[in-house]
Design a protein around this motif. Structure first.
Motif, short mmCIF file in Angstrom:
data_model
loop_
_atom_site.label_atom_id
_atom_site.label_comp_id
_atom_site.label_asym_id
_atom_site.label_seq_id
_atom_site.Cartn_x
_atom_site.Cartn_y
_atom_site.Cartn_z
N ASP A 174 -8.22 8.76 3.54
CA ASP A 174 -8.16 9.90 4.45
C ASP A 174 -9.21 10.89 3.97
O ASP A 174 -8.92 11.89 3.31
CB ASP A 174 -6.77 10.52 4.44
N LYS A 192 -7.77 7.64 -2.18
CA LYS A 192 -7.14 6.32 -2.27
C LYS A 192 -6.53 5.89 -0.95
O LYS A 192 -6.49 4.71 -0.62
CB LYS A 192 -6.09 6.30 -3.38
N GLN A 193 -6.04 6.86 -0.16
CA GLN A 193 -5.46 6.56 1.15
C GLN A 193 -6.54 6.42 2.22
O GLN A 193 -6.22 6.15 3.37
CB GLN A 193 -4.48 7.65 1.56
N THR A 195 -4.28 15.63 -5.62
CA THR A 195 -4.07 15.41 -4.19
C THR A 195 -5.34 14.88 -3.54
O THR A 195 -5.29 13.97 -2.71
CB THR A 195 -3.63 16.72 -3.51
N GLU A 239 2.47 1.60 -3.40
CA GLU A 239 1.50 2.09 -4.39
C GLU A 239 1.27 3.59 -4.23
O GLU A 239 1.24 4.33 -5.22
CB GLU A 239 0.17 1.34 -4.22
N MET A 240 1.15 4.09 -3.00
CA MET A 240 0.96 5.52 -2.78
C MET A 240 2.20 6.30 -3.22
O MET A 240 2.08 7.36 -3.82
CB MET A 240 0.67 5.81 -1.30
N HIS A 241 3.36 5.75 -2.93
CA HIS A 241 4.60 6.41 -3.35
C HIS A 241 4.66 6.49 -4.87
O HIS A 241 5.05 7.51 -5.44
CB HIS A 241 5.81 5.66 -2.80
N LEU A 271 2.07 6.52 -6.97
CA LEU A 271 1.09 7.50 -7.42
C LEU A 271 1.58 8.94 -7.20
O LEU A 271 1.38 9.80 -8.05
CB LEU A 271 -0.25 7.27 -6.72
N GLU A 272 2.19 9.20 -6.05
CA GLU A 272 2.72 10.53 -5.78
C GLU A 272 3.84 10.88 -6.76
O GLU A 272 3.97 12.03 -7.19
CB GLU A 272 3.20 10.63 -4.34
N LEU A 322 -5.58 11.27 -4.37
CA LEU A 322 -4.64 10.49 -3.55
C LEU A 322 -5.17 10.31 -2.12
O LEU A 322 -5.04 9.23 -1.54
CB LEU A 322 -3.27 11.15 -3.52
N SER A 343 0.83 -1.20 0.00
CA SER A 343 0.00 0.00 0.00
C SER A 343 0.87 1.25 0.00
O SER A 343 0.60 2.21 -0.73
CB SER A 343 -0.93 -0.01 1.22
N VAL A 344 1.92 1.24 0.81
CA VAL A 344 2.84 2.38 0.87
C VAL A 344 3.55 2.53 -0.47
O VAL A 344 3.72 3.63 -0.98
CB VAL A 344 3.84 2.20 2.03
#
Length: 133
Positions: A109, A106-107, A100, A15-17, A19-20, A103, A12-13
């Motif tokens: 949040d 997706k997180q 943003t 994937e977020m990295h 995407l960013e 993102l 998950s981390v």
């Protein structure tokens, strides 16, 4: 005491990295394209013999749409190229806020995602504040 990441958390981390990183690369590409269009438009105006700074000697307030219509009617491709670069440059922060928000969704949040969506809505609405219809 060490923290052991589970494979789900690690992926998950990652994937977020990823995407960013994609968002960052898109914004960098947008700035490069906008800068290139502005530079090409200005050089094109200079080659055509237009006095680029001549318009700055006396202030004549004209709307963006009037300038755009004039450039289309006069087929001033140099001005249209410059304006395209300017539009891309101005819209990049808006795109950044939208990406943003995506993102954050997706997180999962959602509180930050809602704030980013509000900022996006206000930014988009601000483009229409100075328009005279």
């Amino acid at each position: 005491m060490s923290v052991v990441e589970t494979p789900k958390t690690s992926s998950s981390v990652t994937e977020m990295h990823r995407l960013e990183l994609i968002v960052s690369q898109l914004l960098r590409l947008g700035v490069l394209i906008a800068g290139a269009l502005l530079f090409i438009g200005w050089v094109w105006m200079w080659i055509n013999g237009n006095d680029i700074s001549g318009n700055l000697k006396e202030y004549n307030p004209t709307t963006f749409t009037d300038t755009l219509q004039w450039a289309v009617i006069m087929q001033d491709r140099a001005l249209l190229t410059t304006m395209m670069g300017l539009v891309i440059l101005v819209t990049l922060p808006v795109v950044r806020v939208l990406l943003t928000a995506i993102l954050f969704i997706k997180q999962k949040d959602y509180r930050l995602a809602i704030m980013a969506i509000f900022v996006f809505a206000f930014l988009c609405s601000s483009f229409f504040l100075g328009i005279d219809l």
